[in-house]
Design an enzyme around this catalytic site. Structure first.
Site, PDB file in Angstrom:
ATOM      1  N   SER A 136      -6.724   0.417  -2.801  1.00 28.16           N
ATOM      2  CA  SER A 136      -7.452  -0.591  -3.570  1.00 28.16           C
ATOM      3  C   SER A 136      -6.879  -0.726  -4.979  1.00 28.16           C
ATOM      4  O   SER A 136      -6.863  -1.815  -5.561  1.00 28.16           O
ATOM      5  CB  SER A 136      -8.940  -0.233  -3.649  1.00 28.16           C
ATOM      6  OG  SER A 136      -9.532  -0.271  -2.368  1.00 28.16           O
ATOM      7  N   THR A 170       2.199  -3.531   8.269  1.00 26.53           N
ATOM      8  CA  THR A 170       2.241  -4.191   9.573  1.00 26.53           C
ATOM      9  C   THR A 170       3.581  -4.874   9.811  1.00 26.53           C
ATOM     10  O   THR A 170       4.174  -5.443   8.891  1.00 26.53           O
ATOM     11  CB  THR A 170       1.109  -5.233   9.678  1.00 26.53           C
ATOM     12  OG1 THR A 170      -0.136  -4.618   9.349  1.00 26.53           O
ATOM     13  CG2 THR A 170       1.013  -5.809  11.087  1.00 26.53           C
ATOM     14  N   ILE A 178     -25.859  -4.681  24.108  1.00 30.11           N
ATOM     15  CA  ILE A 178     -26.245  -5.511  25.259  1.00 30.11           C
ATOM     16  C   ILE A 178     -25.568  -5.006  26.532  1.00 30.11           C
ATOM     17  O   ILE A 178     -26.161  -5.035  27.617  1.00 30.11           O
ATOM     18  CB  ILE A 178     -25.888  -6.986  24.985  1.00 30.11           C
ATOM     19  CG1 ILE A 178     -26.850  -7.556  23.932  1.00 30.11           C
ATOM     20  CG2 ILE A 178     -25.935  -7.816  26.265  1.00 30.11           C
ATOM     21  CD1 ILE A 178     -26.452  -8.920  23.398  1.00 30.11           C
ATOM     22  N   GLY A 236     -24.958  -1.974  27.120  1.00 28.13           N
ATOM     23  CA  GLY A 236     -25.492  -0.661  27.459  1.00 28.13           C
ATOM     24  C   GLY A 236     -24.381   0.361  27.637  1.00 28.13           C
ATOM     25  O   GLY A 236     -23.383   0.351  26.924  1.00 28.13           O
ATOM     26  N   THR A 258       0.819  -1.217   0.000  1.00 25.48           N
ATOM     27  CA  THR A 258       0.000   0.000   0.000  1.00 25.48           C
ATOM     28  C   THR A 258       0.856   1.271   0.000  1.00 25.48           C
ATOM     29  O   THR A 258       1.874   1.349   0.687  1.00 25.48           O
ATOM     30  CB  THR A 258      -0.931   0.008   1.227  1.00 25.48           C
ATOM     31  OG1 THR A 258      -1.738  -1.170   1.213  1.00 25.48           O
ATOM     32  CG2 THR A 258      -1.833   1.230   1.218  1.00 25.48           C
ATOM     33  N   THR A 315     -10.731  -3.985   0.568  1.00 20.86           N
ATOM     34  CA  THR A 315     -11.949  -3.499   1.207  1.00 20.86           C
ATOM     35  C   THR A 315     -13.130  -4.427   0.900  1.00 20.86           C
ATOM     36  O   THR A 315     -13.066  -5.269  -0.003  1.00 20.86           O
ATOM     37  CB  THR A 315     -12.295  -2.096   0.701  1.00 20.86           C
ATOM     38  OG1 THR A 315     -12.570  -2.183  -0.714  1.00 20.86           O
ATOM     39  CG2 THR A 315     -11.154  -1.121   0.946  1.00 20.86           C
ATOM     40  N   SER A 316     -14.207  -4.249   1.639  1.00 20.76           N
ATOM     41  CA  SER A 316     -15.417  -5.029   1.375  1.00 20.76           C
ATOM     42  C   SER A 316     -15.908  -4.806  -0.052  1.00 20.76           C
ATOM     43  O   SER A 316     -16.415  -5.722  -0.696  1.00 20.76           O
ATOM     44  CB  SER A 316     -16.525  -4.651   2.374  1.00 20.76           C
ATOM     45  OG  SER A 316     -16.165  -5.058   3.685  1.00 20.76           O
ATOM     46  N   GLU A 371      -6.333  -5.360   3.511  1.00 25.75           N
ATOM     47  CA  GLU A 371      -6.146  -6.496   2.596  1.00 25.75           C
ATOM     48  C   GLU A 371      -7.328  -6.666   1.632  1.00 25.75           C
ATOM     49  O   GLU A 371      -7.796  -7.777   1.381  1.00 25.75           O
ATOM     50  CB  GLU A 371      -5.880  -7.783   3.378  1.00 25.75           C
ATOM     51  CG  GLU A 371      -4.551  -7.730   4.116  1.00 25.75           C
ATOM     52  CD  GLU A 371      -4.072  -9.084   4.571  1.00 25.75           C
ATOM     53  OE1 GLU A 371      -4.213 -10.061   3.816  1.00 25.75           O
ATOM     54  OE2 GLU A 371      -3.543  -9.151   5.694  1.00 25.75           O
TER      55      GLU A 371
END
Length: 382
Positions: free
Chosen positions: A132, A158, A340, A342, A126, A368-369, A366
């Site tokens: 992308s 990383t 849950i 709260g 990247t 994107t969606s 790695e």
């Protein structure tokens, strides 16, 4: 159809879960708060064999199947995303390219220490203007006599800027193809090479105890033998590396979803309102039921993709599906888990808050969606 894990895989799950509970859980929150990468934890993960799990014993690897590796990532992610990121990137992005594409000399030089967890290796893909669109990389490598001269920069890499980093694999433009498009090659650059600078990135929302770096190359010279595979193979190597990496990101989503679900279920059984545990209220119970169902579906999809890879069958479509689905399942599960809890779910002393933050990277890193949906759509003939 046999959905049972082998005895070895069951043992790996048991032992890694025990390790994560004992060694990682007590310090995960503090490391996250301080944005501190832990070399101590990384070495301990190396000592129990979490690096080089799929690598041959010839290079000091564990010679295990890919499902075993994914189970290990899943169990670490169940406790902490940062340490899971160190393992996932260390194996899929650091060790993987050298193991699959390196020369015998390169493998023997680097893999033993990497597989032992004595060092880490980054994968420089990247760039500030190439995410992308990996084909938009601007980093260049020019062959000058017997040396590659590298110039450019990378970002969000990383394991690339800590005391344990031994080096990085850099994708660079090394020429122009006959069709006029850039030619890419991958080159190995060791830490400490003159002109190469790795700078840790801080103030991250997620994976705060994972080492993330910006890389700078200013007339960096390395021997021509440092090329990974053949000149021009870089783009193919990058795609193959990401296919495997998607499985480990999927494992992080699966493990993180399970960790958040476990916290929510435990809290719902302990927290009382209107005279009974909130788990008895249908509004909460149905959230937990949905979480349990989606986690089961995610595990079956991801393990199938890993089975395909282990059996040397095409798995690219299933890897994209597994990465996409597991990351988005974790998104839904952590959202339910915080709800849950709260108000307590918004406080750092309740670890579900950290899971909520860590999840978002899985839909970006790695691939994107959106890119995963593009990959899947092409595989189904769109």
């Amino acid at each position: 159809m046999d959905f049972d894990l082998t005895k070895e895989q069951e043992m790996i799950r048991k032992e890694v879960r025990k390790f994560a509970q004992k060694e990682i859980a007590p310090v995960a929150g503090d490391l996250d708060e301080k944005e501190a990468f832990s070399a101590d934890l990384t070495r301990k993960m190396g000592e129990i064999g979490l690096f080089g799990m799929f690598v041959s014993e010839n290079y000091e690897g564990q010679a295990m199947d890919y499902i075993s590796y994914i189970i290990a990532v899943e169990e670490i992610a169940r406790i902490d995303g940062s340490q899971a990121a160190t393992i996932a990137a260390g194996n899929s992005l650091g060790i993987g390219p050298i193991y699959y594409f390196g020369t015998e000399e390169q493998k023997k030089k680097y893999l033993p220490k990497l597989c032992a967890g004595e060092g880490l290796w980054g994968f420089g893909l990247t760039e500030p203007t190439a995410g992308s669109d990996a084909g938009g990389s601007k980093t260049t490598a020019v062959l000058d006599n017997d040396e590659w001269v590298i110039n450019g920069s990378k970002i969000f890499i990383t394991n690339a800027a800590c005391d344990m980093t031994m080096g990085v694999t850099v994708q660079a433009v090394t020429g122009t193809r006959d069709n006029g498009k850039p030619e890419y090659s991958c080159i190995l650059v060791e830490s400490g090479t003159p002109g190469f600078k790795a700078v840790p990135m801080h103030k991250k929302m997620m994976w705060r105890a994972s080492n993330t770096a910006e890389l700078y190359f200013d007339d960096v010279r390395v021997p021509k033998e440092n090329i990974l595979g053949k000149k021009g193979d870089g783009f193919h190597q990058m795609l193959a590396t990401l296919d495997g990496g998607r499985l480990s990101i999927g494992a992080m989503g699966l493990g993180g979803a399970r960790g958040a679900y476990d916290l929510a279920l435990k809290y719902a059984k302990e927290r009382e309102q209107f005279g009974q545990p909130i788990s008895k209220f249908q509004a909460v119970a149905f959230k937990l039921a949905d979480c349990a169902m989606e986690i089961e579906c995610a595990r079956n999809l991801l393990y199938k993709a890993c089975w395909l890879k282990s059996n040397h069958r095409p798995f690219e479509k299933e890897a994209a599906m597994g990465k996409l689905y597991c990351s988005e399942v974790m998104s839904r599960v952590v959202d339910h888990a915080v709800q849950i809890h709260g108000g307590y779910g918004l406080m750092k002393e309740y670890h579900v808050e950290r899971f909520y933050r860590d999840q978002k990277l899985l839909e970006i890193g790695e691939g994107t969606s959106e890119v995963q949906r593009l990959v899947i759509s092409r595989h189904i003939g769109c």
